[in-house]
Design a protein around this motif. Structure first.
Motif, short mmCIF file in Angstrom:
data_model
loop_
_atom_site.label_atom_id
_atom_site.label_comp_id
_atom_site.label_asym_id
_atom_site.label_seq_id
_atom_site.Cartn_x
_atom_site.Cartn_y
_atom_site.Cartn_z
N LEU B 118 9.89 -73.63 -52.69
CA LEU B 118 8.93 -73.00 -53.58
C LEU B 118 7.57 -72.86 -52.91
N THR B 122 5.34 -69.45 -52.03
CA THR B 122 3.94 -69.28 -52.38
C THR B 122 3.10 -68.98 -51.14
N PHE B 127 2.27 -65.94 -54.30
CA PHE B 127 2.74 -66.02 -55.68
C PHE B 127 2.95 -67.48 -56.07
N LEU B 128 2.26 -67.91 -57.12
CA LEU B 128 2.36 -69.30 -57.57
C LEU B 128 3.49 -69.45 -58.58
N ILE B 129 4.47 -70.24 -58.27
CA ILE B 129 5.66 -70.36 -59.12
C ILE B 129 5.48 -71.47 -60.15
N THR B 130 5.65 -71.10 -61.42
CA THR B 130 5.54 -72.11 -62.47
C THR B 130 6.89 -72.44 -63.07
N ASP B 131 7.83 -71.54 -62.92
CA ASP B 131 9.15 -71.75 -63.50
C ASP B 131 10.14 -70.83 -62.79
N TYR B 132 11.38 -71.17 -62.85
CA TYR B 132 12.35 -70.26 -62.27
C TYR B 132 13.70 -70.46 -62.90
#
Lengths: 170, 170
Positions: B118, B122, B127-132
DNA sequence: TTCCTTGCAAATCCTTTGCAAGGGT
DNA sequence: ACCCTTGCAAAGGATTTGCAAGGAA
């Protein structure tokens, strides 16, 4: 590349004694032209109409169903009630999506699970995998900057709806 | 566990000067009770109604929006026009879905991407990942057997629609 | 009083369907 | 003649919205 797709489409259609009508060609061509984006049915309808103006929206839906069944397309759902379509790329393998909760714009990233992993899942669960798709939610660079500046998540979110529906990306 | 969720929900609500009304509690409790399934808004409405009979469908939608914004929930879309909701499990990490194209029943499998991956995404994309969430499409063991026996994919497909809409899983 | 919250009904949006007409084979 | 295909308009299903009323702060 387009010829390949058209040709394989034609072959697939022939199998089921279906025809490659101008409507279907217009839809396919549009999907091909916009293969880097993710078209909603309505966007697709509008763009394909430029190729074949008599085209009806219902036909677009029927064509999409057909293409889906033929495995030519993939449906992706990023947002409630918004189905988007993309040509399946049999050459380059799968790609995944970075869906921004700010502006709603989906970026793509390449990536593929090792076949070993898929086989392992099938082995463990009995589930045969034919396709897969992974979405990452979060905030893209641009939105991260915006939020840092004024913290107005909500406004950005409203913008997003507008953007998606009003076809601003085209 | 339920207490934890209720408590963190209450805190989140307080932040925005919102209230924990009996309607919201009923929705939350239902989501908790059915945390192993995937509820559609309508299923959720019916089940929550048993806890608080005056509940209206619009309130369920409004509550879901609120909970989504609070990050308490996850939306999943397996089938066109069908949004399903599940409590986000902050303890046990993520799970993914095996969506059967035969019967439509979504199985869950545990799995988590290494945080390193992750971070790498980023780093590369900003792109900042908060959920997937990852979906695997294919055929479950049962449907594979059925198809092998009589090749009646279409019938199975029709069945699926029925199953999902008629709440047969409850 | 203020304003968050609600239920109801109406409105809206996306998608599907019925039907009669058009057109290959 | 057969049947795949279409456009249009109507129907359908899920979700949202307007509004007046209820109720906590």
């Amino acid at each position: 590349m387009l010829d390949d797709i058209l040709h394989s489409c034609y072959q697939e259609l022939e199998k089921g004694h279906y025809r490659l009508t101008p409507q279907r060609e217009a839809v396919l061509l549009t999907l091909y032209r916009e293969r880097d984006g993710h078209l909603t049915s309505y966007e697709l309808f509008n763009k394909a109409k430029k190729i074949y103006p008599e085209l009806g929206l219902a036909t677009v839906y029927r064509t999409l169903d057909l293409f889906l069944e033929m495995g030519l397309l993939r449906e992706v759902q990023f947002d409630k009630g918004l189905t988007q379509y993309e040509l399946r790329d049999h050459q380059d393998g799968h790609h995944h999506h970075l869906v921004c909760k700010g502006c709603g714009h989906p970026q793509e990233i390449d990536g593929i699970f090792p076949k070993k992993l898929l086989d392992l899942i099938t082995e463990e669960t009995g589930f045969l995998i034919t396709d897969y798709c992974c979405q990452f939610y979060g905030y893209c660079e641009k939105c991260r900057t915006n939020i840092a500046q004024d913290g107005k998540k909500t406004k950005v979110k409203e913008l997003m709806r507008g953007e998606v529906f009003n076809d601003a990306r085209s």
